[in-house]
Design a protein around this motif. Structure first.
Motif, PDB file in Angstrom:
ATOM      1  N   LYS A   1       0.800  -1.227   0.000  1.00 19.41           N
ATOM      2  CA  LYS A   1       0.000   0.000   0.000  1.00 19.41           C
ATOM      3  C   LYS A   1       0.834   1.279   0.000  1.00 19.41           C
ATOM      4  CE  LYS A   1      -3.919   2.108   2.358  1.00 19.41           C
ATOM      5  NZ  LYS A   1      -4.905   1.960   3.411  1.00 19.41           N
ATOM      6  N   GLY A   2       1.974   1.289   0.665  1.00 18.51           N
ATOM      7  CA  GLY A   2       2.768   2.504   0.780  1.00 18.51           C
ATOM      8  C   GLY A   2       3.672   2.776  -0.409  1.00 18.51           C
ATOM      9  N   ASN A   3       3.807   1.820  -1.315  1.00 19.63           N
ATOM     10  CA  ASN A   3       4.688   1.981  -2.485  1.00 19.63           C
ATOM     11  C   ASN A   3       3.871   2.361  -3.702  1.00 19.63           C
ATOM     12  OD1 ASN A   3       6.682   1.099  -0.802  1.00 19.63           O
ATOM     13  ND2 ASN A   3       7.283  -0.638  -2.053  1.00 19.63           N
ATOM     14  N   GLY A   4       4.572   2.812  -4.726  1.00 18.18           N
ATOM     15  CA  GLY A   4       3.928   3.026  -6.012  1.00 18.18           C
ATOM     16  C   GLY A   4       3.821   4.486  -6.399  1.00 18.18           C
ATOM     17  N   LYS A   5       3.233   4.653  -7.551  1.00 22.00           N
ATOM     18  CA  LYS A   5       3.052   5.979  -8.137  1.00 22.00           C
ATOM     19  C   LYS A   5       1.920   6.700  -7.407  1.00 22.00           C
ATOM     20  CE  LYS A   5       2.064   8.022 -12.641  1.00 22.00           C
ATOM     21  NZ  LYS A   5       1.782   7.717 -14.048  1.00 22.00           N
TER      22      LYS A   5
ATOM     23  N   ILE B   1       9.294  -6.730  -7.259  1.00 22.15           N
ATOM     24  CA  ILE B   1      10.656  -6.216  -7.384  1.00 22.15           C
ATOM     25  C   ILE B   1      11.222  -5.930  -6.001  1.00 22.15           C
ATOM     26  CG2 ILE B   1      12.026  -4.266  -8.246  1.00 22.15           C
ATOM     27  CD1 ILE B   1      10.029  -4.220 -10.638  1.00 22.15           C
ATOM     28  N   GLU B   2      12.475  -6.338  -5.818  1.00 23.27           N
ATOM     29  CA  GLU B   2      13.170  -6.151  -4.554  1.00 23.27           C
ATOM     30  C   GLU B   2      14.265  -5.099  -4.717  1.00 23.27           C
ATOM     31  OE1 GLU B   2      14.626 -10.003  -3.420  1.00 23.27           O
ATOM     32  OE2 GLU B   2      12.603 -10.828  -3.252  1.00 23.27           O
ATOM     33  N   LYS B   3      14.715  -4.560  -3.600  1.00 23.86           N
ATOM     34  CA  LYS B   3      15.790  -3.559  -3.620  1.00 23.86           C
ATOM     35  C   LYS B   3      17.006  -4.163  -4.321  1.00 23.86           C
ATOM     36  CE  LYS B   3      18.409  -0.405  -0.797  1.00 23.86           C
ATOM     37  NZ  LYS B   3      18.647   0.154   0.514  1.00 23.86           N
ATOM     38  N   GLY B   4      17.582  -3.416  -5.245  1.00 19.46           N
ATOM     39  CA  GLY B   4      18.762  -3.863  -5.977  1.00 19.46           C
ATOM     40  C   GLY B   4      18.449  -4.597  -7.268  1.00 19.46           C
ATOM     41  N   ASP B   5      17.185  -4.915  -7.514  1.00 22.34           N
ATOM     42  CA  ASP B   5      16.798  -5.595  -8.754  1.00 22.34           C
ATOM     43  C   ASP B   5      16.955  -4.675  -9.957  1.00 22.34           C
ATOM     44  OD1 ASP B   5      16.092  -8.148  -7.922  1.00 22.34           O
ATOM     45  OD2 ASP B   5      13.949  -7.724  -7.776  1.00 22.34           O
TER      46      ASP B   5
ATOM     47  N   PRO C   1      11.347  -1.034  -5.658  1.00 23.56           N
ATOM     48  CA  PRO C   1      11.007  -2.133  -4.757  1.00 23.56           C
ATOM     49  C   PRO C   1       9.526  -2.103  -4.403  1.00 23.56           C
ATOM     50  CG  PRO C   1      13.011  -1.057  -4.026  1.00 23.56           C
ATOM     51  CD  PRO C   1      12.423  -0.208  -5.121  1.00 23.56           C
ATOM     52  N   GLY C   2       8.913  -3.256  -4.421  1.00 26.70           N
ATOM     53  CA  GLY C   2       7.491  -3.390  -4.113  1.00 26.70           C
ATOM     54  C   GLY C   2       6.605  -3.389  -5.343  1.00 26.70           C
ATOM     55  N   GLN C   3       7.126  -2.962  -6.476  1.00 25.61           N
ATOM     56  CA  GLN C   3       6.356  -2.951  -7.721  1.00 25.61           C
ATOM     57  C   GLN C   3       6.135  -4.393  -8.163  1.00 25.61           C
ATOM     58  OE1 GLN C   3       8.404  -1.033 -10.975  1.00 25.61           O
ATOM     59  NE2 GLN C   3       6.486  -0.365 -11.895  1.00 25.61           N
ATOM     60  N   LYS C   4       4.919  -4.705  -8.549  1.00 22.91           N
ATOM     61  CA  LYS C   4       4.592  -6.057  -8.998  1.00 22.91           C
ATOM     62  C   LYS C   4       4.488  -6.062 -10.512  1.00 22.91           C
ATOM     63  CE  LYS C   4       2.010  -8.687  -6.378  1.00 22.91           C
ATOM     64  NZ  LYS C   4       0.895  -9.369  -5.691  1.00 22.91           N
ATOM     65  N   ILE C   5       5.124  -7.074 -11.133  1.00 23.68           N
ATOM     66  CA  ILE C   5       5.140  -7.172 -12.591  1.00 23.68           C
ATOM     67  C   ILE C   5       4.808  -8.599 -13.034  1.00 23.68           C
ATOM     68  CG2 ILE C   5       6.763  -5.270 -12.898  1.00 23.68           C
ATOM     69  CD1 ILE C   5       8.998  -7.363 -13.270  1.00 23.68           C
ATOM     70  N   ARG C   6       4.541  -8.736 -14.330  1.00 23.03           N
ATOM     71  CA  ARG C   6       4.257 -10.040 -14.951  1.00 23.03           C
ATOM     72  C   ARG C   6       5.539 -10.592 -15.557  1.00 23.03           C
ATOM     73  NH1 ARG C   6       1.837  -9.649 -19.582  1.00 23.03           N
ATOM     74  NH2 ARG C   6       0.623 -11.512 -19.424  1.00 23.03           N
ATOM     75  N   ILE C   7       5.746 -11.896 -15.402  1.00 25.58           N
ATOM     76  CA  ILE C   7       6.869 -12.577 -16.029  1.00 25.58           C
ATOM     77  C   ILE C   7       6.296 -13.694 -16.891  1.00 25.58           C
ATOM     78  CG2 ILE C   7       9.028 -13.832 -15.693  1.00 25.58           C
ATOM     79  CD1 ILE C   7       9.177 -11.098 -14.421  1.00 25.58           C
ATOM     80  N   PRO C   8       6.223 -13.493 -18.233  1.00 25.74           N
ATOM     81  CA  PRO C   8       5.747 -14.578 -19.101  1.00 25.74           C
ATOM     82  C   PRO C   8       6.757 -15.711 -19.110  1.00 25.74           C
ATOM     83  CG  PRO C   8       6.107 -12.537 -20.350  1.00 25.74           C
ATOM     84  CD  PRO C   8       6.563 -12.304 -18.950  1.00 25.74           C
ATOM     85  N   LYS C   9       6.267 -16.927 -18.980  1.00 29.25           N
ATOM     86  CA  LYS C   9       7.189 -18.064 -18.889  1.00 29.25           C
ATOM     87  C   LYS C   9       7.359 -18.818 -20.201  1.00 29.25           C
ATOM     88  CE  LYS C   9       7.355 -20.051 -14.798  1.00 29.25           C
ATOM     89  NZ  LYS C   9       6.905 -20.937 -13.738  1.00 29.25           N
TER      90      LYS C   9
END
Length: 145
Positions: free
Chosen positions: A8-12, A95-99, A134-142
């Motif tokens: 909740k605290g992260n993001g645009k 996404i984590e810090k340093g990614d 960090p904290g951003q959620k993304i899609r990874i197509p496999k």
């Protein structure tokens, strides 16, 4: 699929108060519309509910990620959102810090140069492949592209 959790605290930051949140989130999704029609957005105490029709399962997932990666959103519900069934195996990654996208591509595909695949799958969510947080959620197509 019905509920997605986010930090909740992260993001645009797109809204200043809860009263304007629903409209601002809808505008944010429609600005880079991933393929949704008749979009309706409601916001209540950190929970966004999306309703409408998506052209593809990818379009629905992107709309969810676009809403969820907004500061102040903790959950996104899509019970009233229709989309064709997903036919591509997709994983979600926080996404984590340093990614970096290249490090994530190396982890998932064994090739850091395949970062563009992740970027293209998240173009509406990630505007610049060098600007992720960090904290951003993304899609990874496999599956193979």
């Amino acid at each position: 699929m019905g509920l997605f959790d986010f930090l909740k605290g992260n993001g645009k930051k797109v809204f200043g108060n809860d009263a304007e949140a629903s409209e601002k989130i809808r505008e944010e999704i429609e600005r880079d519309n991933p393929g949704v029609k008749d979009l309706s957005v409601t916001y209540d105490q950190g929970v966004v509910t999306l309703a409408g029709t998506a052209d593809s399962p990818d379009a629905m997932e992107k709309a969810v990620l676009m809403a969820g990666n907004i500061q102040g959103v903790a959950e996104v519900k899509v019970d009233q959102f229709s989309a064709p069934p997903q036919t591509v195996d997709v994983e979600f990654y926080v996404i984590e810090k340093g990614d970096s996208l290249s490090a994530i591509a190396k982890n998932f595909y064994g090739d850091g140069g395949a970062y563009s695949r992740i970027f293209e799958a998240n173009r509406e969510v990630i505007k610049d492949p060098n600007l992720i947080y960090p904290g951003q959620k993304i899609r990874i197509p496999k599956s193979a592209v």
